[in-house]
Enzyme design. Structure first.
Site, PDB file in Angstrom:
ATOM      1  N   GLY A 246       0.819  -1.207   0.000  1.00  0.00           N
ATOM      2  CA  GLY A 246       0.000   0.000   0.000  1.00  0.00           C
ATOM      3  C   GLY A 246       0.847   1.248   0.000  1.00  0.00           C
TER       4      GLY A 246
ATOM      5  N   GLY B 174      -1.843   7.456   0.855  1.00  0.00           N
ATOM      6  CA  GLY B 174      -1.937   7.571   2.309  1.00  0.00           C
ATOM      7  C   GLY B 174      -0.609   7.498   3.043  1.00  0.00           C
TER       8      GLY B 174
ATOM      9  N   GLY C   6       1.288   4.948   3.622  1.00  0.00           N
ATOM     10  CA  GLY C   6       2.297   4.109   2.945  1.00  0.00           C
ATOM     11  C   GLY C   6       3.132   4.915   1.962  1.00  0.00           C
TER      12      GLY C   6
ATOM     13  CE1 TYR D 281      -8.230  -0.390  10.189  1.00  0.00           C
ATOM     14  CE2 TYR D 281      -8.793   0.973  12.066  1.00  0.00           C
ATOM     15  CZ  TYR D 281      -7.947   0.666  11.031  1.00  0.00           C
ATOM     16  OH  TYR D 281      -6.801   1.412  10.828  1.00  0.00           O
TER      17      TYR D 281
HETATM   18  N1  LIG Z   1      -5.359   6.889   8.359  1.00  0.00           N
HETATM   19  C1  LIG Z   1      -5.444   6.740   9.668  1.00  0.00           C
HETATM   20  O1  LIG Z   1      -5.977   7.622  10.387  1.00  0.00           O
HETATM   21  C2  LIG Z   1      -4.869   5.526  10.327  1.00  0.00           C
HETATM   22  C3  LIG Z   1      -4.817   5.500  11.738  1.00  0.00           C
HETATM   23  C4  LIG Z   1      -4.275   4.390  12.358  1.00  0.00           C
HETATM   24  C5  LIG Z   1      -3.793   3.340  11.580  1.00  0.00           C
HETATM   25  N2  LIG Z   1      -3.871   3.384  10.202  1.00  0.00           N
HETATM   26  C6  LIG Z   1      -3.352   2.248   9.459  1.00  0.00           C
HETATM   27  O2  LIG Z   1      -2.310   2.717   8.623  1.00  0.00           O
HETATM   28  C7  LIG Z   1      -2.247   1.933   7.415  1.00  0.00           C
HETATM   29  C8  LIG Z   1      -2.331   2.836   6.206  1.00  0.00           C
HETATM   30  O3  LIG Z   1      -3.570   3.510   6.288  1.00  0.00           O
HETATM   31  P1  LIG Z   1      -4.005   4.658   5.289  1.00  0.00           P
HETATM   32  O4  LIG Z   1      -4.994   5.476   6.023  1.00  0.00           O
HETATM   33  O5  LIG Z   1      -2.832   5.259   4.638  1.00  0.00           O
HETATM   34  O6  LIG Z   1      -4.824   3.793   4.256  1.00  0.00           O
HETATM   35  P2  LIG Z   1      -5.277   4.128   2.764  1.00  0.00           P
HETATM   36  O7  LIG Z   1      -5.229   5.569   2.496  1.00  0.00           O
HETATM   37  O8  LIG Z   1      -6.561   3.437   2.574  1.00  0.00           O
HETATM   38  O9  LIG Z   1      -4.101   3.354   2.037  1.00  0.00           O
HETATM   39  C9  LIG Z   1      -4.131   3.253   0.759  1.00  0.00           C
HETATM   40  C10 LIG Z   1      -3.032   2.311   0.303  1.00  0.00           C
HETATM   41  O10 LIG Z   1      -3.369   0.949   0.572  1.00  0.00           O
HETATM   42  C11 LIG Z   1      -3.522   0.284  -0.679  1.00  0.00           C
HETATM   43  N3  LIG Z   1      -4.567  -0.753  -0.575  1.00  0.00           N
HETATM   44  C12 LIG Z   1      -5.767  -0.636   0.008  1.00  0.00           C
HETATM   45  N4  LIG Z   1      -6.432  -1.808  -0.071  1.00  0.00           N
HETATM   46  C13 LIG Z   1      -5.623  -2.674  -0.716  1.00  0.00           C
HETATM   47  C14 LIG Z   1      -5.744  -4.023  -1.100  1.00  0.00           C
HETATM   48  N5  LIG Z   1      -6.846  -4.759  -0.869  1.00  0.00           N
HETATM   49  N6  LIG Z   1      -4.703  -4.600  -1.746  1.00  0.00           N
HETATM   50  C15 LIG Z   1      -3.594  -3.885  -2.024  1.00  0.00           C
HETATM   51  N7  LIG Z   1      -3.432  -2.599  -1.690  1.00  0.00           N
HETATM   52  C16 LIG Z   1      -4.434  -2.005  -1.044  1.00  0.00           C
HETATM   53  C17 LIG Z   1      -3.865   1.396  -1.632  1.00  0.00           C
HETATM   54  O11 LIG Z   1      -3.552   1.015  -2.926  1.00  0.00           O
HETATM   55  P3  LIG Z   1      -4.467   1.327  -4.199  1.00  0.00           P
HETATM   56  O12 LIG Z   1      -3.620   2.200  -5.059  1.00  0.00           O
HETATM   57  O13 LIG Z   1      -4.736  -0.005  -4.750  1.00  0.00           O
HETATM   58  O14 LIG Z   1      -5.723   2.001  -3.709  1.00  0.00           O
HETATM   59  C18 LIG Z   1      -2.951   2.484  -1.153  1.00  0.00           C
HETATM   60  O15 LIG Z   1      -1.620   2.273  -1.545  1.00  0.00           O
HETATM   61  C19 LIG Z   1      -3.397   0.937   7.524  1.00  0.00           C
HETATM   62  O16 LIG Z   1      -2.927  -0.274   8.029  1.00  0.00           O
HETATM   63  C20 LIG Z   1      -4.331   1.586   8.512  1.00  0.00           C
HETATM   64  O17 LIG Z   1      -5.124   0.627   9.146  1.00  0.00           O
HETATM   65  C21 LIG Z   1      -4.397   4.462   9.577  1.00  0.00           C
END
Ligand SMILES: NC(=O)c1ccc[n+]([C@@H]2O[C@H](COP(=O)([O-])OP(=O)(O)OC[C@H]3O[C@@H](n4cnc5c(N)ncnc54)[C@H](OP(=O)(O)O)[C@@H]3O)[C@@H](O)[C@H]2O)c1
Length: 305
Positions: free
Chosen positions: A14, A18, A20, A166
């Site tokens: 990912g 976001g 990542g 979640y």
């Molecule tokens: N954001 C927050 O507030 C927060 C807080 C605490 C923890 N987290 C954790 O931090 C991590 C990153 O979160 P984020 O908020 O950055 O998430 P996000 O914005 O949803 O992340 C998007 C990334 O994940 C990829 N992705 C999503 N579903 C996928 C799948 N089924 N297979 C392959 N790639 C996939 C997306 O790729 P595509 O290009 O394919 O869409 C993109 O690269 C997660 O584990 C989340 O639980 C987030």
């Protein structure tokens, strides 16, 4: 303090958006070759270009895989191993937070599949290249992963509320990470869990009041305001620190909070009997499509209750 990552190979699931993507930029700036994954070529190539531009590092490698599918996790691992005989860091960053209960093509509830099973499987499949360089694995948790850990509702069979399911899946990830870290002792591979903290990303933009438990509804406007202002760059710091800092060389089986400080594990993680039941159940769920259901897979199931 983060050190130069020149010559290091970092795989970030990912990495196309976001937190990542910001993790990828931060580590590429330190000189690492970053392998990012996503599901969409257009989005992925745009992200890879952005990472190159922001970091000055040209070595950004995009791999496509839908990580809610076990066959895709296995294909991705095989592809990565063909290109990289050694990997220095694996950051299991992909997460999933949904509005409705949904099952994957493997017949597993998606929240549990993506947040808990995928990191477990990918780490196991990449053991060889990680072992070749005393690699670091970083699993990204989230939500409110406190407990209890309910094996009877692992796949939200009894009750599904997006944020609750979640948080529960992230708690399961933490228990599996703790167990996997113990089992990696002696291989040179370390495994730790990082809590990034809130960030305005595609995931948080998709959260609606229906996805949070009732007690959170009065705080919803405040929650929305905080989330929409939280920066993914800041949230990427804990993963960047764990991947690059010499301070954590050799440290394993540890939970780091959003400020990269060692934190206490949630209580259920330390319950060995519960953890081993979860471990066994998880590998059973990963067994259906397994090509690693061989001696190695049997040994993963061994020593469980
Ligand atoms: N954001 C927050 O507030 C927060 C807080 C605490 C923890 N987290 C954790 O931090 C991590 C990153 O979160 P984020 O908020 O950055 O998430 P996000 O914005 O949803 O992340 C998007 C990334 O994940 C990829 N992705 C999503 N579903 C996928 C799948 N089924 N297979 C392959 N790639 C996939 C997306 O790729 P595509 O290009 O394919 O869409 C993109 O690269 C997660 O584990 C989340 O639980 C987030």
């Amino acid at each position: 303090m983060n050190q130069s990552m020149q010559g290091k190979i970092v795989v970030i699931t990912g990495g196309t958006g976001g937190i990542g993507k910001q993790t990828a930029i931060g580590l590429a700036r330190l000189g690492a070759t970053v392998v990012i994954t996503g599901r969409d070529r257009g989005r992925g190539e745009a992200a890879a270009d952005e990472i190159r531009q922001a970091s000055g590092q040209v070595q950004v490698d995009l791999r496509l895989a839908d990580l809610e599918q076990q066959a895709e996790v296995r294909r991705l691992a095989a592809e990565i191993m063909t290109s990289y005989p050694r990997i220095d860091m694996l950051i299991n960053n992909v997460g999933y937070l949904g509005a409705e209960r949904r099952v994957t093509v493997d017949g597993i509830e998606t929240t549990f599949a993506v947040n808990a099973l995928t990191p477990l499987l990918l780490t196991e499949l990449l053991r060889e290249p990680l072992g070749a360089s005393q690699g670091r694995v970083i699993n990204v948790t989230g939500g409110m992963p406190r407990g209890p850990l309910d094996l009877g509702n692992l796949q939200s069979e009894q009750r599904f509320v997006g944020m609750e399911s979640y948080s529960h899946a992230k708690l399961a990830l933490m228990a599996l990470s703790y167990e996997q870290a113990q089992r990696l002792n002696g291989t040179g591979i370390t495994l730790n869990v990082a809590y990034p903290g809130g960030a305005a990303t595609a995931m948080t933009a998709g959260i609606s009041p229906a996805m949070v438990p009732g007690w959170m509804h009065p705080f919803w406007p405040l929650f929305g305001l905080i989330m929409s202002n939280a920066s993914p760059e800041r949230a990427a710091r804990s993963s960047i620190y764990l991947a690059s800092s010499p301070e954590v060389a050799g440290v394993t089986g540890t939970y780091f909070n959003t400020n990269s400080r060692r934190s206490a594990w949630p209580k259920p993680v330390l319950d060995r009997e519960l953890r081993l039941k979860l471990w066994k159940r998880s590998w059973e769920l990963l067994g259906g499509s397994a090509e690693i259901v061989d001696d190695r897979h049997r040994s993963l199931l061994a020593d469980t209750v």
